[in-house]
Design a protein around this motif. Structure first.
Motif, PDB file in Angstrom:
ATOM      1  N   HIS A 160      49.142  44.199  38.810  1.00 28.03           N
ATOM      2  CA  HIS A 160      48.482  43.454  37.737  1.00 28.03           C
ATOM      3  C   HIS A 160      48.864  44.019  36.372  1.00 28.03           C
ATOM      4  O   HIS A 160      49.176  43.268  35.449  1.00 28.03           O
ATOM      5  CB  HIS A 160      46.966  43.508  37.935  1.00 28.03           C
ATOM      6  CG  HIS A 160      46.218  42.539  37.094  1.00 28.03           C
ATOM      7  ND1 HIS A 160      45.842  41.310  37.555  1.00 28.03           N
ATOM      8  CD2 HIS A 160      45.791  42.617  35.815  1.00 28.03           C
ATOM      9  CE1 HIS A 160      45.200  40.660  36.592  1.00 28.03           C
ATOM     10  NE2 HIS A 160      45.153  41.446  35.529  1.00 28.03           N
ATOM     11  N   ASN A 220      42.646  42.411  31.428  1.00 21.26           N
ATOM     12  CA  ASN A 220      43.938  42.726  32.046  1.00 21.26           C
ATOM     13  C   ASN A 220      44.380  44.166  31.874  1.00 21.26           C
ATOM     14  O   ASN A 220      45.197  44.650  32.656  1.00 21.26           O
ATOM     15  CB  ASN A 220      45.033  41.824  31.473  1.00 21.26           C
ATOM     16  CG  ASN A 220      45.017  40.448  32.064  1.00 21.26           C
ATOM     17  OD1 ASN A 220      44.580  40.243  33.182  1.00 21.26           O
ATOM     18  ND2 ASN A 220      45.486  39.486  31.298  1.00 21.26           N
ATOM     19  N   GLY A 222      37.209  35.573  36.168  1.00 24.00           N
ATOM     20  CA  GLY A 222      38.630  35.241  36.076  1.00 24.00           C
ATOM     21  C   GLY A 222      38.968  33.996  36.864  1.00 24.00           C
ATOM     22  O   GLY A 222      39.738  33.138  36.412  1.00 24.00           O
ATOM     23  N   ALA A 223      38.393  33.859  38.055  1.00 23.79           N
ATOM     24  CA  ALA A 223      38.629  32.671  38.881  1.00 23.79           C
ATOM     25  C   ALA A 223      38.120  31.425  38.169  1.00 23.79           C
ATOM     26  O   ALA A 223      38.783  30.381  38.173  1.00 23.79           O
ATOM     27  CB  ALA A 223      37.937  32.828  40.238  1.00 23.79           C
ATOM     28  N   TYR A 244      41.795  35.389  42.791  1.00 20.22           N
ATOM     29  CA  TYR A 244      40.651  36.087  42.195  1.00 20.22           C
ATOM     30  C   TYR A 244      39.414  35.941  43.087  1.00 20.22           C
ATOM     31  O   TYR A 244      38.656  36.894  43.274  1.00 20.22           O
ATOM     32  CB  TYR A 244      40.329  35.543  40.802  1.00 20.22           C
ATOM     33  CG  TYR A 244      41.162  36.127  39.680  1.00 20.22           C
ATOM     34  CD1 TYR A 244      41.313  37.491  39.521  1.00 20.22           C
ATOM     35  CD2 TYR A 244      41.774  35.284  38.758  1.00 20.22           C
ATOM     36  CE1 TYR A 244      42.058  38.018  38.481  1.00 20.22           C
ATOM     37  CE2 TYR A 244      42.526  35.797  37.712  1.00 20.22           C
ATOM     38  CZ  TYR A 244      42.660  37.170  37.576  1.00 20.22           C
ATOM     39  OH  TYR A 244      43.397  37.676  36.546  1.00 20.22           O
ATOM     40  N   ALA A 254      35.894  39.376  38.705  1.00 21.13           N
ATOM     41  CA  ALA A 254      36.928  38.585  39.379  1.00 21.13           C
ATOM     42  C   ALA A 254      36.503  37.124  39.478  1.00 21.13           C
ATOM     43  O   ALA A 254      37.328  36.216  39.307  1.00 21.13           O
ATOM     44  CB  ALA A 254      37.226  39.159  40.767  1.00 21.13           C
TER      45      ALA A 254
END
Length: 174
Positions: free
Chosen positions: A116, A141, A43-44, A82, A40
């Protein structure tokens, strides 16, 4: 702590919540407290610091050459979500051994998993089961979210949360 001393309300001598402490299996510990929060954070990072790459990996054909201000703001908000996800999972779950808290947090994250997965439906239903077409962001994803959802479902169904062949039971109060 001596047997004649009382622990604070809601805690035992080992500082565990009464009646709901549990032993967390290694697989859950690794996934929920390390692997998923780190992913996460990744992703951030991309949503905030490499917006162009994030958009190109999401859908190259619609990625703008110059990122509009509104899109930049939305990606920054996504990065923040995220980050929130990572903090919630890594820190909130680390702060408790209460299985009820764990199940509540993981149930909420499971709802997020479903949402998601739904968000990519506009790419066509084939996106859900065509690994040969997936790029780096698709791997995060689709199958990684499937894995996270599967781990949450297993945890919520008490898979691996047994001690000595007995199901964990909460204490009943009179």
């Amino acid at each position: 702590m001596a047997s004649d001393q009382q622990a604070p309300a809601g805690a035992t001598a080992t500082n565990q919540p009464q009646g709901s402490a549990f032993s967390l299996p290694l697989l859950y510990r690794l996934f929920f407290l390390l692997i998923e929060p780190l992913s996460a954070l990744l992703g951030a990072y991309y949503a905030y610091f490499d917006k162009k790459a994030y958009l190109e990996l999401t859908h190259a054909a619609s990625a703008p050459e110059t990122i509009p201000l509104g899109t930049s703001i939305v990606l920054s908000q996504l990065a923040n979500l995220y980050l929130f996800f990572a903090i919630n999972e890594a820190l909130v779950l680390r702060s408790t051994s209460d299985i009820h808290v764990w199940k509540t947090v993981l149930f909420c994250l499971l709802i997020g998993d479903i949402g998601h997965l739904y968000t990519v439906h506009e790419l066509g239903l084939n996106i859900y089961w065509s690994p040969s077409t997936w790029n780096a962001i698709d791997w995060g994803n689709i199958p990684f979210v499937y894995l996270g959802a599967s781990m949450r479902i297993a945890f919520l169904a008490d898979v691996g949360l047994y001690k000595s062949g007995k199901r964990l039971q909460k204490k009943r109060t009179a």
